[in-house]
Motif scaffolding. Sequence first.
Motif, PDB file in Angstrom:
ATOM      1  N   ASN A  71       0.826  -1.222   0.000  1.00 59.04           N
ATOM      2  CA  ASN A  71       0.000   0.000   0.000  1.00 59.04           C
ATOM      3  C   ASN A  71       0.853   1.262   0.000  1.00 59.04           C
ATOM      4  O   ASN A  71       0.336   2.368  -0.110  1.00 59.04           O
ATOM      5  CB  ASN A  71      -0.979  -0.002   1.179  1.00 59.04           C
ATOM      6  CG  ASN A  71      -0.288   0.046   2.519  1.00 59.04           C
ATOM      7  OD1 ASN A  71       0.879  -0.307   2.650  1.00 59.04           O
ATOM      8  ND2 ASN A  71      -1.028   0.465   3.539  1.00 59.04           N
ATOM      9  N   LYS A  72       2.196   1.107   0.110  1.00 58.84           N
ATOM     10  CA  LYS A  72       3.108   2.255   0.069  1.00 58.84           C
ATOM     11  C   LYS A  72       3.739   2.440  -1.311  1.00 58.84           C
ATOM     12  O   LYS A  72       4.425   3.424  -1.550  1.00 58.84           O
ATOM     13  CB  LYS A  72       4.219   2.073   1.102  1.00 58.84           C
ATOM     14  CG  LYS A  72       3.712   1.976   2.529  1.00 58.84           C
ATOM     15  CD  LYS A  72       4.834   1.633   3.480  1.00 58.84           C
ATOM     16  CE  LYS A  72       4.275   1.367   4.871  1.00 58.84           C
ATOM     17  NZ  LYS A  72       5.274   0.733   5.723  1.00 58.84           N
ATOM     18  N   ILE A  73       3.515   1.490  -2.213  1.00 55.21           N
ATOM     19  CA  ILE A  73       4.103   1.536  -3.556  1.00 55.21           C
ATOM     20  C   ILE A  73       3.056   2.095  -4.524  1.00 55.21           C
ATOM     21  O   ILE A  73       1.947   1.575  -4.604  1.00 55.21           O
ATOM     22  CB  ILE A  73       4.529   0.131  -4.033  1.00 55.21           C
ATOM     23  CG1 ILE A  73       5.439  -0.557  -3.012  1.00 55.21           C
ATOM     24  CG2 ILE A  73       5.141   0.183  -5.427  1.00 55.21           C
ATOM     25  CD1 ILE A  73       6.840  -0.054  -2.960  1.00 55.21           C
ATOM     26  N   ILE A  74       3.415   3.141  -5.241  1.00 55.87           N
ATOM     27  CA  ILE A  74       2.507   3.762  -6.213  1.00 55.87           C
ATOM     28  C   ILE A  74       2.737   3.113  -7.584  1.00 55.87           C
ATOM     29  O   ILE A  74       3.877   2.876  -7.988  1.00 55.87           O
ATOM     30  CB  ILE A  74       2.752   5.287  -6.284  1.00 55.87           C
ATOM     31  CG1 ILE A  74       2.610   5.918  -4.888  1.00 55.87           C
ATOM     32  CG2 ILE A  74       1.811   5.948  -7.288  1.00 55.87           C
ATOM     33  CD1 ILE A  74       1.258   5.734  -4.228  1.00 55.87           C
ATOM     34  N   ILE A  75       1.663   2.834  -8.281  1.00 50.88           N
ATOM     35  CA  ILE A  75       1.751   2.117  -9.562  1.00 50.88           C
ATOM     36  C   ILE A  75       2.682   2.820 -10.551  1.00 50.88           C
ATOM     37  O   ILE A  75       3.457   2.161 -11.238  1.00 50.88           O
ATOM     38  CB  ILE A  75       0.355   1.927 -10.182  1.00 50.88           C
ATOM     39  CG1 ILE A  75      -0.438   0.916  -9.357  1.00 50.88           C
ATOM     40  CG2 ILE A  75       0.456   1.453 -11.626  1.00 50.88           C
ATOM     41  CD1 ILE A  75      -1.858   0.738  -9.803  1.00 50.88           C
TER      42      ILE A  75
END
Length: 142
Positions: A71-75
């Motif tokens: 949930n901390k990684i942006i696409i």
Amino acid sequence: MNIAFFLTPKNEVVYEKPNSTMRQALERMEYHRYTSVPLVDESGIYVGTLTEGDLLWKLKNTPNLSFNDTNKIIIKDIPRHISNKAVSISADIESLISLSKYQNFVPVVDDNGVFIGIIKRSDIITYCYNLLYGNDELKTSI
């Protein structure tokens, strides 16, 4: 033939925004059982396709990344390993067939690059099958 005949419109397509999280993409793809989804930015522009492979490579290449941390990684920060091409709504059927050899779906954009939907490879195969064998062949094989 106009390729719009094959179009699954945007409002019926599962897609992600580049600012969504990896976890959101994983959960949405799992829920719908998709192996790839189009990426559409806030302006409605098609910017690429996110695949399961992209997500797996990100997990593999990010030390100590757990599912809870996705949930901390942006696409938009996830490298994409394949550059899926979109077609213009005014493209010819040959262009569509050519791209569908390498993609589960072909994103379709308007003249301004705005995402308007997809054309599924299965629909293209059905069209080609009917051209080759006609509806009579379908009836006799059922």
